[in-house]
Design an enzyme around this catalytic site. Structure first.
Site, PDB file in Angstrom:
ATOM      1  N   ASP A 191      14.943  -0.295   1.293  1.00 53.49           N
ATOM      2  CA  ASP A 191      15.592  -0.336   2.428  1.00 53.49           C
ATOM      3  C   ASP A 191      16.501  -1.431   2.054  1.00 53.49           C
ATOM      4  OD1 ASP A 191      16.182   0.102   5.171  1.00 53.49           O
ATOM      5  OD2 ASP A 191      14.760  -1.508   5.818  1.00 53.49           O
ATOM      6  N   ARG A 221      -0.080   7.038   7.299  1.00 49.52           N
ATOM      7  CA  ARG A 221       0.132   7.048   5.556  1.00 49.52           C
ATOM      8  C   ARG A 221      -0.434   8.324   5.112  1.00 49.52           C
ATOM      9  NH1 ARG A 221       1.233   1.895   3.922  1.00 49.52           N
ATOM     10  NH2 ARG A 221       0.479   0.109   5.112  1.00 49.52           N
ATOM     11  N   LYS A 228       0.808  -1.227   0.063  1.00 54.67           N
ATOM     12  CA  LYS A 228       0.064  -0.050  -0.085  1.00 54.67           C
ATOM     13  C   LYS A 228       0.843   1.161   0.117  1.00 54.67           C
ATOM     14  CE  LYS A 228      -3.128  -2.429   3.032  1.00 54.67           C
ATOM     15  NZ  LYS A 228      -3.368  -2.481   4.693  1.00 54.67           N
ATOM     16  N   VAL A 231      10.798   6.172   8.713  1.00 53.95           N
ATOM     17  CA  VAL A 231      10.187   7.307   8.173  1.00 53.95           C
ATOM     18  C   VAL A 231       8.647   6.965   8.086  1.00 53.95           C
ATOM     19  CG1 VAL A 231      12.017   8.777   7.318  1.00 53.95           C
ATOM     20  CG2 VAL A 231      10.588   7.274   5.713  1.00 53.95           C
ATOM     21  N   GLU A 259       7.593   2.037  -6.504  1.00 54.71           N
ATOM     22  CA  GLU A 259       7.723   1.720  -4.850  1.00 54.71           C
ATOM     23  C   GLU A 259       7.906   2.849  -4.086  1.00 54.71           C
ATOM     24  OE1 GLU A 259       7.062  -0.229  -2.692  1.00 54.71           O
ATOM     25  OE2 GLU A 259       8.270  -1.753  -2.175  1.00 54.71           O
TER      26      GLU A 259
END
Ligand code: IMP
Ligand code: MG
Length: 187
Positions: free
Chosen positions: A103, A165, A43, A153, A99
């Site tokens: 990470d 979000r 999401k 973050v 995306e």
């Protein structure tokens, strides 16, 4: 107010808007004469995706993919589960994966071969945020919004335990809100 949960803003709304616009212009120029298929990774990337597609002047089409990675700690495990696959065939298409953040890289490292096996004409990655210092596997990133230091973050689609979000900026959570137990990545 969710904003009170933020220690500091790392990337402001204005900075996001300007960078997303620049990415959209670069994509528009690079794909001119073609019809790319933008794949949003749900999401987390949905807000970036929604803003990005409106800056791209191409007859693009869209599809979505939902993945979860379950980690034993703060780092994703690389055990990636595809929760919702693409609706349409990507054979012969120019696919651009959208995306939110890369990470360790393990999530996309798993997803890429899964898509490449379906014979797209082209397969590239566009990511808003890159925590390059934490990368564990190399990934070919074609479009990158921002490089970030090693910090957790939230905002602009990114969550902590499902929340935050809807913040319009990218921020660092107040450290006291980061629980000791590991978060489960919900994409
Ligand atoms: P990777 O597999 O380690 O590259 O992590 C990819 C996924 O972990 C991202 O798509 C996000 O869903 C999540 N993630 C990684 N870092 C952060 C962060 O700082 N905030 C929110 N989600 C994150
Ligand atoms: Mg994600």
């Amino acid at each position: 107010m969710w904003r009170e949960a933020i220690a500091h803003v790392l990337i402001s709304e204005a900075e996001l808007r300007a960078r997303v616009q620049a990415l959209g212009e670069a994509i528009t120029a690079d794909y001119r004469g073609r019809q790319p298929l933008f794949v949003v990774v749900l999401k987390g990337a949905m807000i970036f995706f929604a803003d990005l597609v409106r800056t791209v002047d191409l007859p693009l089409i869209v599809d979505c993919l939902s993945v979860s990675s379950y980690g034993a700690g703060w780092v994703s495990s690389g055990v990636v589960h595809i929760q919702k696959d693409l609706d349409e065939s990507i054979a012969g298409k120019d696919v651009l994966i959208i995306e939110d953040i890369i990470d360790t890289g393990l999530t996309l490292h798993h997803v890429l071969p899964h898509l490449a096996a379906r014979h797209p004409a082209d397969l590239k990655i566009c990511v808003l945020l890159d925590k390059r210092a934490r990368r564990r596997v190399a990934l070919p990133i074609k479009y990158r919004g921002f490089e970030l230091p090693d910090s957790f973050v939230v905002g602009y689609g990114l969550d902590y335990q499902g929340q935050y979000r809807n913040l319009p900026f990218i921020g660092a959570l107040r450290p006291e809100l980061l629980r000791r137990e590991p978060p489960v990545s919900k994409g």
